[in-house]
Design a protein around this motif. Structure first.
Motif, short mmCIF file in Angstrom:
data_model
loop_
_atom_site.label_atom_id
_atom_site.label_comp_id
_atom_site.label_asym_id
_atom_site.label_seq_id
_atom_site.Cartn_x
_atom_site.Cartn_y
_atom_site.Cartn_z
N MET A 1 16.60 37.78 -102.38
CA MET A 1 16.20 36.67 -101.76
C MET A 1 14.71 36.14 -102.19
O MET A 1 14.27 34.98 -102.44
CB MET A 1 16.17 37.08 -100.04
N GLY A 2 14.04 37.25 -102.48
CA GLY A 2 12.38 37.07 -102.86
C GLY A 2 12.31 36.33 -104.14
O GLY A 2 11.73 35.41 -104.40
N GLY B 1 11.47 31.17 -107.52
CA GLY B 1 12.20 30.30 -108.23
C GLY B 1 11.92 29.08 -107.59
O GLY B 1 11.60 28.11 -108.42
N VAL B 2 12.36 28.86 -106.23
CA VAL B 2 12.35 27.47 -105.76
C VAL B 2 10.83 27.10 -105.72
O VAL B 2 10.34 25.92 -105.95
CB VAL B 2 12.99 27.49 -104.38
N LEU B 3 9.88 27.98 -105.18
CA LEU B 3 8.43 27.86 -105.30
C LEU B 3 7.81 27.25 -106.54
O LEU B 3 7.12 26.43 -106.83
CB LEU B 3 7.81 28.94 -104.84
N ILE B 4 8.26 28.03 -107.35
CA ILE B 4 7.84 27.81 -109.07
C ILE B 4 8.16 26.34 -109.48
O ILE B 4 7.62 25.50 -109.87
CB ILE B 4 8.20 28.90 -110.02
N ALA B 5 9.59 26.08 -109.07
CA ALA B 5 10.10 24.76 -109.47
C ALA B 5 9.45 23.52 -108.91
O ALA B 5 9.35 22.44 -109.23
CB ALA B 5 11.66 24.74 -109.16
N THR B 6 9.00 23.97 -107.68
CA THR B 6 8.56 22.77 -106.73
C THR B 6 6.90 22.47 -106.92
O THR B 6 6.42 21.54 -106.98
CB THR B 6 8.83 22.87 -105.20
#
Length: 84
Positions: free
Chosen positions: A1-2, A7-12
């Motif tokens: 989950m982490g 990954g989403v944070l880095i992409a956004t």
């Protein structure tokens, strides 16, 4: 989950901001540990023997089943075992 959240944070927001947030989180832990109150230890008089306790090393060197059986330096261009 982490890792998925990371990954989403880095992409956004990008890797740079994520690294800054990580550093701030570590800094928060360090500050919290510095603010902790530790009880004052009041002990008896100091003994003559101060420093590290060598009993664990003495035990390990005195028991062949615990003692390390290889030398960590090259001998004749290869690693050799001390037990033959």
């Amino acid at each position: 989950m982490g890792t998925a959240i990371a990954g989403v944070l880095i992409a956004t927001v990008g890797a740079t901001l994520c690294l800054y947030l990580n550093a701030v989180s570590f800094l928060a832990v360090v500050v919290a540990m510095q603010l902790m109150r530790r009880p004052v230890q009041r002990g008896g008089p100091l003994t003559a023997r101060q420093g590290p306790d060598p009993s664990g090393l003495r035990y390990a060197l005195g028991h062949p089943e615990v003692r390390c059986r290889w030398r960590p330096w090259p001998s004749s261009g290869r690693w050799r075992s001390t037990s033959r």
